[in-house]
Enzyme design. Structure first.
Site, PDB file in Angstrom:
ATOM      1  N   LYS A 169       0.832  -1.200   0.000  1.00  0.00           N
ATOM      2  CA  LYS A 169       0.000   0.000   0.000  1.00  0.00           C
ATOM      3  C   LYS A 169       0.873   1.259   0.000  1.00  0.00           C
ATOM      4  O   LYS A 169       2.095   1.182   0.152  1.00  0.00           O
ATOM      5  CB  LYS A 169      -0.908   0.007   1.232  1.00  0.00           C
ATOM      6  CG  LYS A 169      -0.165   0.017   2.568  1.00  0.00           C
ATOM      7  CD  LYS A 169      -1.139  -0.060   3.722  1.00  0.00           C
ATOM      8  CE  LYS A 169      -0.377  -0.064   5.053  1.00  0.00           C
ATOM      9  NZ  LYS A 169      -1.295  -0.108   6.211  1.00  0.00           N
ATOM     10  N   TYR A 188      15.614  29.661  10.285  1.00  0.00           N
ATOM     11  CA  TYR A 188      14.334  30.295  10.560  1.00  0.00           C
ATOM     12  C   TYR A 188      13.985  30.256  12.051  1.00  0.00           C
ATOM     13  O   TYR A 188      13.293  31.133  12.559  1.00  0.00           O
ATOM     14  CB  TYR A 188      13.224  29.598   9.768  1.00  0.00           C
ATOM     15  CG  TYR A 188      13.258  29.852   8.285  1.00  0.00           C
ATOM     16  CD1 TYR A 188      13.056  31.125   7.765  1.00  0.00           C
ATOM     17  CD2 TYR A 188      13.485  28.805   7.391  1.00  0.00           C
ATOM     18  CE1 TYR A 188      13.075  31.360   6.400  1.00  0.00           C
ATOM     19  CE2 TYR A 188      13.505  29.033   6.025  1.00  0.00           C
ATOM     20  CZ  TYR A 188      13.303  30.305   5.534  1.00  0.00           C
ATOM     21  OH  TYR A 188      13.314  30.536   4.193  1.00  0.00           O
TER      22      TYR A 188
END
Length: 298
Positions: free
Chosen positions: A44, A265
């Protein structure tokens, strides 16, 4: 080895993922030999990012006898690629393409009487027999038919002329044998009730961890995903699985930064002189970095 590289306009991508299909094949063979039970290879989510079609073919070459995916669309993709092995899809959301799945010979895993009746109606319209693997809830509380609706689930399946019940299964939660006692007893109770309804399904419950630590859970089939992709089910007792993926990138910049300087950041203040390397990887490159790595001293 096959390489999945994010395309760029300047030629070779600075970051790429190499996938060994040989490793998937050998891991499948190793797990099959250990479990001595038929293996459903779970591919999957695009083969967990490795490519569903090629991962499926490698697992089948390693001895898996069938495939498992989450959605009908994933199963249909495998069929369209020419894969003929049995495929089970077990997440049947409201607008799942049931009709197309049945036309492709996909096995379905309903977890409610309503889903059984809907599949039966679609199969009758197509004049086909829908092959079902009924999922029951045994304590994980993630999916599967609750125990209060088992009788109705089995009755709906037994009464429908357009369906054939091949299996009865569940998901197991836990990492040690004691965790599996109650779910296995619950599954056995479900199996007895199903048989009283006229059904004779095979039973399966184990994924990679349960199949490794508790032979009782292997039953008639094991559904293996992580182990086929090289993830050891029990880290302190490795089975010798082979690594399937290797991610590589290139350093694009290196700079020396003094103590007290602010970086990034998040404005991390360096408490020691550091040598920083810039790697071209992040969400813009299709790879999410979920962990902040410690900075090494220069």
């Amino acid at each position: 080895m096959e390489t999945c590289a994010r395309p760029t306009t300047w030629g070779v991508a600075p970051s790429h993922l190499s996938v060994s299909l040989e490793a998937i094949q050998s891991n499948t063979a190793l797990m099959l030999g250990m479990c001595r039970t038929p293996v459903m290879a779970v591919v999957k989510a695009g083969g967990f990012g490795m490519g569903a079609v090629r991962a499926a073919r490698a697992a089948l070459a390693g001895g898996a006898s069938e495939l498992g995916v989450a959605t009908c669309s994933e199963a249909i993709e495998l069929r369209r690629a020419g894969i003929t092995a049995p495929i089970l899809a077990w997440v049947l959301h409201e607008d799942a393409p049931i009709a197309e799945a049945l036309s492709c010979g996909i096995r379905l895993a309903p977890s409610s009487p309503a889903q059984v009746r809907h599949i039966a109606a679609v199969a009758a319209q197509q004049q086909v027999i829908a092959e079902l693997e009924l999922e029951v809830e045994t304590g994980m509380h993630r999916s599967g038919c609750p125990q209060t609706h088992w009788q109705e689930l089995f009755r709906a399946a037994a009464d429908a002329d357009s369906v054939q019940v091949l299996g009865l299964w569940t998901h197991l939660a836990g990492t040690i044998s004691e965790h599996f006692d109650e779910p296995l007893e619950c599954l056995a109770e479900a199996a007895a009730l199903a048989e009283r309804s006229g059904l004779r399904p095979r039973l399966h419950a184990a994924a990679s961890v349960a199949a490794t630590v508790d032979p009782r859970t292997r039953l008639d089939l094991v559904r293996l995903g992580a182990s086929l992709f090289g993830i050891e089910p029990v880290r302190d007792r490795p089975l010798g699985l082979n690594a399937v993926a290797r991610w590589e990138t290139r350093v694009s910049q290196v700079r020396d930064v003094a103590v007290g300087e602010v970086v990034g950041y998040d404005r991390v203040v360096l408490d020691h002189p550091s040598r920083l390397a810039l790697l071209p990887v992040g969400y813009a490159d299709g790879i999410l970095v979920a962990q902040r790595w410690p900075m090494a001293a220069g």
